[in-house]
Scaffold this motif. Structure first.
Motif, short mmCIF file in Angstrom:
data_model
loop_
_atom_site.label_atom_id
_atom_site.label_comp_id
_atom_site.label_asym_id
_atom_site.label_seq_id
_atom_site.Cartn_x
_atom_site.Cartn_y
_atom_site.Cartn_z
N PRO A 163 0.19 4.48 0.14
CA PRO A 163 -0.03 5.49 1.18
C PRO A 163 0.63 5.13 2.51
CG PRO A 163 -2.05 5.08 -0.04
CD PRO A 163 -1.07 4.04 -0.47
N HIS A 200 3.95 7.15 4.72
CA HIS A 200 3.84 7.56 6.12
C HIS A 200 4.68 6.60 6.97
CE1 HIS A 200 0.34 9.50 4.32
NE2 HIS A 200 0.30 10.31 5.36
N ASP A 225 -4.87 6.63 4.12
CA ASP A 225 -5.65 7.29 3.08
C ASP A 225 -7.15 7.02 3.22
OD1 ASP A 225 -4.90 4.61 2.54
OD2 ASP A 225 -5.61 4.80 0.48
N GLU A 226 -7.52 6.11 4.10
CA GLU A 226 -8.93 5.72 4.21
C GLU A 226 -9.57 6.20 5.51
OE1 GLU A 226 -9.39 1.57 3.52
OE2 GLU A 226 -8.38 1.60 1.57
N TYR A 274 -3.65 2.15 6.71
CA TYR A 274 -4.62 2.74 5.78
C TYR A 274 -4.80 4.23 6.05
CZ TYR A 274 -5.75 -2.17 4.96
OH TYR A 274 -5.67 -3.50 4.66
N ARG A 331 0.85 -1.20 0.00
CA ARG A 331 0.00 0.00 0.00
C ARG A 331 0.88 1.25 0.00
NH1 ARG A 331 -3.45 1.85 2.62
NH2 ARG A 331 -5.06 1.97 1.04
#
Length: 352
Positions: free
Chosen positions: A68, A72, A320-321, A318, A66
């Motif tokens: 994103p 980070h 971004d979610e 996650y 992932r």
């Protein structure tokens, strides 16, 4: 620390991006800088491992699939910080799974920042883990340049599977101040029924690739095997110290004379796993002598509950979610959903 060891109180981040394109390097440093802001501390003053010994680390870092999440990297900083607080010496070689190019360089950078040593990437995974023919490549190798050097930069060996294959990083490293030679292979087997097919290709690989010119040679195979040691019963969940081993495990330990580092050096850890976590799927196998080793057992229990751990994992993995960001203990503690493993290995006894 040995008197001839230079002290790297302030490590240049540029040492871990040598050979990268300017744009890639710039993006990597900018991302890491955003995490490092206001977090600079004195590096850990770990000693080098003794001559003739190498400290090996294995970790599945959940930092490949992932983008994103990769952007980070606070969890990779957490990994480096926790690792150096748990091992007796500065790690010499890190065998990583579920990493991509950027996250592997992040690990090298953060290890450099957290120690008095400089870490670089020996074998770099691709920009993303999906490669042609349906295969995946999410393994890499990082090493301590103050204690080791790359004798052969290796590459990737492939094991076949139902989902098209997996590539696994390997290289040959050698001590700078001693004679120890460490052929190393980072494994991330997929789930599937063809375990023995993979084992038969994996177990002899380093022995065939790097025949030993002397007994100062310690092949190491480590990684996320996605399969348990014990056969039958509740072995999917619990691992008994005296269980009947599965055939793949016996192939490594009996036919090819590899030792399971944790079971050899710290067997009391195995029953404890029944209380705190499921049976192991992350192993370090090494030939030669096993001096010490352990896994970061029970670190999940430092969270308030399993639910709190799962929520923390969601926030890190996650980003971004969700509109939420990790805070407090979640922000500074989470590194992955696997426990890292470490082992101190060395030459056979009659060669010391």
């Amino acid at each position: 620390m040995s008197s001839d060891k230079p002290r790297h109180i302030s490590v240049s981040r540029r040492t871990v991006v040598t050979g990268m394109g300017a744009a890639t390097a710039s993006g990597l440093l900018a991302t890491a800088d955003s995490v490092l802001a206001n977090e600079q501390e004195e590096p850990s003053a770990l000693n080098e491992s003794p001559p003739g010994k190498a400290l090996i680390v294995d970790a599945n870092l959940l930092e490949a699939f992932r983008k994103p999440d990769v952007e980070h990297p606070q969890d990779m900083r957490n990994f480096a910080r926790r690792l150096v607080s748990k091992v007796p010496y500065a790690p010499d070689i890190l065998l990583l799974q579920e990493v991509r190019e950027k996250s592997t360089h992040n690990v090298a950078q953060f290890m450099s920042e957290e120690t008095e040593y400089t870490y670089e990437v020996a074998v770099e995974p691709p920009v993303h883990p999906w490669i042609p023919e349906g295969a995946k490549n999410d393994t890499g190798i990082v090493y301590n340049t103050d204690t080791m050097h790359v004798e052969d930069d290796g590459g990737f060996m492939r094991t076949t599977s139902g989902n098209g294959g997996k590539d696994h990083a390997y290289a040959l490293l050698k001590e700078n101040r001693g004679g120890l030679r460490v052929p190393a292979l980072s494994i991330h087997w997929p789930h599937g029924s063809d375990v023995m097919e993979r084992a038969k290709k994996t177990a002899p690989f380093l022995l065939d690739k790097y025949p030993s010119p002397s007994d100062q040679n310690v092949p190491v195979i480590a990684g996320d095997f996605n399969v348990k040691r014990c056969h039958g019963g509740d072995s999917w969940k619990w691992e008994a110290r005296d269980c009947e081993p599965n055939k793949w495990y016996s192939l490594f330990t009996q036919k090819y004379n590899y030792s399971d580092v944790v079971l050899t050096s710290n067997p009391q850890e195995i029953p404890r796993a029944q209380e705190l976590e499921r049976a192991r799927i992350d192993f370090i196998f090494a030939q030669g002598r096993i001096f010490d080793g352990a896994s970061d057992l029970g670190w999940k229990s430092e969270f308030e509950s399993r639910e709190a751990f799962k929520e923390c994992k969601r926030l890190h993995t996650y980003p971004d979610e969700t509109e939420e960001e990790p805070t407090g203990f979640c922000k500074t503690a989470f590194y992955t959903d696997h426990r890292f493993v470490w082992g101190l290995v060395g030459a056979p006894e009659d060669e010391e």
